[in-house]
Design a protein around this motif. Structure first.
Motif, PDB file in Angstrom:
ATOM      1  N   ASN A  33       0.814  -1.218   0.000  1.00  0.00           N
ATOM      2  CA  ASN A  33       0.000   0.000   0.000  1.00  0.00           C
ATOM      3  C   ASN A  33       0.849   1.270   0.000  1.00  0.00           C
ATOM      4  OD1 ASN A  33       0.982  -0.079   2.600  1.00  0.00           O
ATOM      5  ND2 ASN A  33      -1.011  -0.106   3.600  1.00  0.00           N
ATOM      6  N   LEU A  34       2.136   1.146   0.288  1.00  0.00           N
ATOM      7  CA  LEU A  34       3.027   2.300   0.220  1.00  0.00           C
ATOM      8  C   LEU A  34       3.188   2.795  -1.220  1.00  0.00           C
ATOM      9  CD1 LEU A  34       5.915   1.335   2.675  1.00  0.00           C
ATOM     10  CD2 LEU A  34       4.096   2.996   3.042  1.00  0.00           C
ATOM     11  N   ILE A  35       3.011   1.901  -2.162  1.00  0.00           N
ATOM     12  CA  ILE A  35       3.185   2.272  -3.570  1.00  0.00           C
ATOM     13  C   ILE A  35       1.958   3.010  -4.079  1.00  0.00           C
ATOM     14  CG2 ILE A  35       3.587   1.375  -5.908  1.00  0.00           C
ATOM     15  CD1 ILE A  35       4.989  -1.009  -4.623  1.00  0.00           C
ATOM     16  N   GLY A  36       0.767   2.550  -3.713  1.00  0.00           N
ATOM     17  CA  GLY A  36      -0.464   3.207  -4.135  1.00  0.00           C
ATOM     18  C   GLY A  36      -1.085   2.555  -5.360  1.00  0.00           C
ATOM     19  N   ALA A  37      -2.406   2.623  -5.433  1.00  0.00           N
ATOM     20  CA  ALA A  37      -3.151   1.948  -6.498  1.00  0.00           C
ATOM     21  C   ALA A  37      -2.809   2.489  -7.886  1.00  0.00           C
ATOM     22  CB  ALA A  37      -4.652   2.081  -6.241  1.00  0.00           C
ATOM     23  N   LEU A  38      -2.629   3.798  -8.014  1.00  0.00           N
ATOM     24  CA  LEU A  38      -2.380   4.384  -9.334  1.00  0.00           C
ATOM     25  C   LEU A  38      -1.035   3.951  -9.903  1.00  0.00           C
ATOM     26  CD1 LEU A  38      -3.735   8.036  -8.951  1.00  0.00           C
ATOM     27  CD2 LEU A  38      -4.912   5.976  -9.732  1.00  0.00           C
ATOM     28  N   VAL A  39      -0.013   3.971  -9.064  1.00  0.00           N
ATOM     29  CA  VAL A  39       1.314   3.563  -9.533  1.00  0.00           C
ATOM     30  C   VAL A  39       1.337   2.066  -9.832  1.00  0.00           C
ATOM     31  CG1 VAL A  39       3.772   3.465  -8.961  1.00  0.00           C
ATOM     32  CG2 VAL A  39       2.408   5.445  -8.286  1.00  0.00           C
ATOM     33  N   LEU A  40       0.616   1.276  -9.026  1.00  0.00           N
ATOM     34  CA  LEU A  40       0.526  -0.162  -9.307  1.00  0.00           C
ATOM     35  C   LEU A  40      -0.151  -0.410 -10.653  1.00  0.00           C
ATOM     36  CD1 LEU A  40      -0.470  -1.459  -5.768  1.00  0.00           C
ATOM     37  CD2 LEU A  40       1.629  -2.043  -7.002  1.00  0.00           C
ATOM     38  N   ALA A  41      -1.206   0.363 -10.950  1.00  0.00           N
ATOM     39  CA  ALA A  41      -1.868   0.232 -12.251  1.00  0.00           C
ATOM     40  C   ALA A  41      -0.913   0.580 -13.385  1.00  0.00           C
ATOM     41  CB  ALA A  41      -3.102   1.139 -12.297  1.00  0.00           C
ATOM     42  N   LEU A  42      -0.096   1.603 -13.180  1.00  0.00           N
ATOM     43  CA  LEU A  42       0.911   1.976 -14.176  1.00  0.00           C
ATOM     44  C   LEU A  42       1.899   0.838 -14.400  1.00  0.00           C
ATOM     45  CD1 LEU A  42       2.401   4.137 -15.931  1.00  0.00           C
ATOM     46  CD2 LEU A  42       3.627   4.773 -13.857  1.00  0.00           C
ATOM     47  N   LEU A  43       2.380   0.242 -13.302  1.00  0.00           N
ATOM     48  CA  LEU A  43       3.342  -0.854 -13.414  1.00  0.00           C
ATOM     49  C   LEU A  43       2.731  -2.071 -14.108  1.00  0.00           C
ATOM     50  CD1 LEU A  43       4.967  -0.632  -9.851  1.00  0.00           C
ATOM     51  CD2 LEU A  43       5.940   0.137 -12.027  1.00  0.00           C
ATOM     52  N   LEU A 288     -18.078   6.697  -5.115  1.00  0.00           N
ATOM     53  CA  LEU A 288     -17.668   7.645  -6.152  1.00  0.00           C
ATOM     54  C   LEU A 288     -16.148   7.803  -6.184  1.00  0.00           C
ATOM     55  CD1 LEU A 288     -20.410  10.406  -5.735  1.00  0.00           C
ATOM     56  CD2 LEU A 288     -20.173   8.806  -7.641  1.00  0.00           C
ATOM     57  N   VAL A 289     -15.538   7.857  -5.013  1.00  0.00           N
ATOM     58  CA  VAL A 289     -14.076   7.984  -4.941  1.00  0.00           C
ATOM     59  C   VAL A 289     -13.410   6.717  -5.474  1.00  0.00           C
ATOM     60  CG1 VAL A 289     -12.111   8.215  -3.376  1.00  0.00           C
ATOM     61  CG2 VAL A 289     -14.129   9.651  -3.054  1.00  0.00           C
ATOM     62  N   GLN A 290     -13.988   5.556  -5.154  1.00  0.00           N
ATOM     63  CA  GLN A 290     -13.455   4.305  -5.696  1.00  0.00           C
ATOM     64  C   GLN A 290     -13.562   4.279  -7.220  1.00  0.00           C
ATOM     65  OE1 GLN A 290     -11.788   1.632  -4.385  1.00  0.00           O
ATOM     66  NE2 GLN A 290     -11.626   2.986  -2.615  1.00  0.00           N
ATOM     67  N   ALA A 291     -14.689   4.790  -7.732  1.00  0.00           N
ATOM     68  CA  ALA A 291     -14.852   4.878  -9.188  1.00  0.00           C
ATOM     69  C   ALA A 291     -13.782   5.796  -9.785  1.00  0.00           C
ATOM     70  CB  ALA A 291     -16.246   5.402  -9.531  1.00  0.00           C
ATOM     71  N   ALA A 292     -13.475   6.879  -9.065  1.00  0.00           N
ATOM     72  CA  ALA A 292     -12.426   7.794  -9.521  1.00  0.00           C
ATOM     73  C   ALA A 292     -11.103   7.051  -9.663  1.00  0.00           C
ATOM     74  CB  ALA A 292     -12.279   8.954  -8.534  1.00  0.00           C
ATOM     75  N   TYR A 293     -10.786   6.225  -8.676  1.00  0.00           N
ATOM     76  CA  TYR A 293      -9.517   5.496  -8.730  1.00  0.00           C
ATOM     77  C   TYR A 293      -9.515   4.429  -9.823  1.00  0.00           C
ATOM     78  CZ  TYR A 293      -7.190   7.711  -4.828  1.00  0.00           C
ATOM     79  OH  TYR A 293      -6.541   8.621  -4.026  1.00  0.00           O
ATOM     80  N   VAL A 294     -10.681   3.876 -10.124  1.00  0.00           N
ATOM     81  CA  VAL A 294     -10.761   2.917 -11.230  1.00  0.00           C
ATOM     82  C   VAL A 294     -10.436   3.615 -12.557  1.00  0.00           C
ATOM     83  CG1 VAL A 294     -12.301   1.464 -12.597  1.00  0.00           C
ATOM     84  CG2 VAL A 294     -12.384   1.348 -10.099  1.00  0.00           C
ATOM     85  N   PHE A 295     -11.064   4.772 -12.795  1.00  0.00           N
ATOM     86  CA  PHE A 295     -10.825   5.497 -14.044  1.00  0.00           C
ATOM     87  C   PHE A 295      -9.394   6.031 -14.126  1.00  0.00           C
ATOM     88  CE2 PHE A 295     -15.567   6.076 -13.954  1.00  0.00           C
ATOM     89  CZ  PHE A 295     -15.814   5.337 -15.113  1.00  0.00           C
ATOM     90  N   LEU A 296      -8.896   6.575 -13.011  1.00  0.00           N
ATOM     91  CA  LEU A 296      -7.518   7.065 -13.003  1.00  0.00           C
ATOM     92  C   LEU A 296      -6.539   5.912 -13.200  1.00  0.00           C
ATOM     93  CD1 LEU A 296      -7.645   9.655 -10.078  1.00  0.00           C
ATOM     94  CD2 LEU A 296      -7.294  10.158 -12.495  1.00  0.00           C
ATOM     95  N   GLY A 297      -6.835   4.764 -12.586  1.00  0.00           N
ATOM     96  CA  GLY A 297      -5.991   3.593 -12.759  1.00  0.00           C
ATOM     97  C   GLY A 297      -5.972   3.118 -14.202  1.00  0.00           C
ATOM     98  N   MET A 298      -7.125   3.177 -14.873  1.00  0.00           N
ATOM     99  CA  MET A 298      -7.181   2.795 -16.290  1.00  0.00           C
ATOM    100  C   MET A 298      -6.336   3.744 -17.136  1.00  0.00           C
ATOM    101  SD  MET A 298     -11.222   1.756 -16.595  1.00  0.00           S
ATOM    102  CE  MET A 298     -11.159   1.246 -18.329  1.00  0.00           C
ATOM    103  N   ALA A 299      -6.396   5.034 -16.813  1.00  0.00           N
ATOM    104  CA  ALA A 299      -5.582   6.015 -17.551  1.00  0.00           C
ATOM    105  C   ALA A 299      -4.096   5.762 -17.322  1.00  0.00           C
ATOM    106  CB  ALA A 299      -5.954   7.436 -17.117  1.00  0.00           C
ATOM    107  N   MET A 300      -3.732   5.430 -16.083  1.00  0.00           N
ATOM    108  CA  MET A 300      -2.328   5.143 -15.779  1.00  0.00           C
ATOM    109  C   MET A 300      -1.864   3.871 -16.472  1.00  0.00           C
ATOM    110  SD  MET A 300      -1.356   7.649 -13.867  1.00  0.00           S
ATOM    111  CE  MET A 300       0.127   7.112 -13.066  1.00  0.00           C
ATOM    112  N   ALA A 301      -2.733   2.866 -16.517  1.00  0.00           N
ATOM    113  CA  ALA A 301      -2.392   1.617 -17.201  1.00  0.00           C
ATOM    114  C   ALA A 301      -2.192   1.864 -18.695  1.00  0.00           C
ATOM    115  CB  ALA A 301      -3.486   0.576 -16.975  1.00  0.00           C
TER     116      ALA A 301
END
Length: 342
Positions: A33-43, A288-301
């Protein structure tokens, strides 16, 4: 043609959604969890480069759409995380400290990056990521920067995200170790964590290590910085455009064009107002915030799938060095502020 485009979009959606959801689930694990969901999606998006080239080519059009439109949608929904009443209750000093911290970090990181030889676009993206809120800030500011080389821009985005991820993770561990040495109270440590760490995930991980008061203060301080994303993006866009005109890189009949207000940043402000003042349940806001992270994660991926890392590894030293120095300065500043005002 439309069938081909539709197929490309849905293929890209499936690939990036897998990365995004997997990143969110992995971010719930201890230490990860130190890395964060967005960076994990990018990786995970980077790992998708190991899939057959034909699959990546077929998804290319959809990947471009997702990295652009889904990013903006995610930032809009992220506004629901901001509770303006809580920020107001925390006092004007929290906002002022956040404003000074953000401004100083952006200016220092940008200046040092230039001194160390980084190109302009990479310097400003890294500076905003370190100053405001990590990967979301990098991706929020990036659309405000005009460029004729989209591939280079994607490389700069990924490198800037890598900078804030590495620095944030290192400083999260460092601050947890320093807390007893510096004699900070739990409340003061929360202010330090929220004011100095780059990603929201970093602030939550560090603040949560010392109880609820520390975590609450870390979130309030961090969200005070997130609140500055919209004005920072507008200022960067206006400044960057004027510079390009002055340097004759772009021609707007010798006059800077009127800077359009980015609708997604307007949406970010609107959703923060709605989330604060409408009688929405905590469960609904969390969804709604979880949905935000899903969309941001898709953009990062999508970003990870399309980037060329051979180029990035050749020119990352300058911004990593600049970010390391500015992150140290930011930490020292926040320690002093926490001792004086909190």
């Amino acid at each position: 043609m439309s069938i081909i485009r539709t197929k490309s979009f849905w293929l890209a959606t499936i690939l990036t959604l897998i990365c995004s959801v997997a990143g969110i689930l992995l971010a719930k694990l201890p230490y990860v969890n130190l890395i964060g969901a967005l960076v994990l999606a990018l990786l995970l998006g980077i790992c998708m480069q190991l899939t057959p080239a034909s699959l990546q080519t077929e998804a290319k059009g959809g990947i471009s759409f997702i990295s652009n439109k889904f990013l903006r949608l995610g930032i809009i929904l992220l506004g629901f995380r901001l509770n303006l009443e809580k920020l107001a209750a925390a006092g004007i000093k929290t906002i002022l400290v956040a404003a000074v911290a953000v401004t100083g970090t952006i200016v220092l990181t940008y200046w040092l990056s230039h001194k160390f030889g980084a190109e302009d676009e990479l310097a400003i993206l890294s500076a905003c990521g370190c100053g405001v809120c990590g990967a979301a800030a990098v991706m929020g500011v990036s659309p405000q920067i005009e460029t004729n080389n989209e591939e280079r821009k994607r490389e700069n985005e990924v490198l800037a995200v890598a900078v804030v991820c590495v620095m944030g993770t290192v400083f999260t561990l460092l601050e947890i170790v320093l807390k007893p040495i510096l004699g900070l109270t739990n409340a003061q440590f929360g202010i330090v964590a929220g004011g100095s760490l780059h990603e929201i995930a970093h602030a939550v991980a560090a603040g949560g290590a010392f109880g609820e008061i520390s975590l609450d203060n870390a979130l309030i301080m961090k969200l005070s910085r997130v609140l500055l994303l919209a004005p920072v993006a507008l200022i960067v866009g206006y400044w960057y455009q004027h510079r390009l005109v002055e340097e004759s890189v772009i021609d707007h009949t010798n006059k800077p064009k009127k800077l359009p207000i980015p609708w997604f940043l307007g949406g970010f402000i609107l959703t923060s107002i709605l989330g604060t003042f409408l009688p929405l349940s905590a469960t609904f806001l969390d969804a709604l915030v979880q949905a935000a992270y899903v969309f941001l994660g898709m953009a990062m991926a999508a970003l990870g799938i399309s980037v060329n890392f051979k180029v990035i590894f050749k020119r990352g030293g300058a911004v990593f060095g600049a970010a390391a120095i500015s992150s140290c300065c930011l930490l020292i500043f926040m320690i002093i502020m926490s001792k004086l005002f909190f």
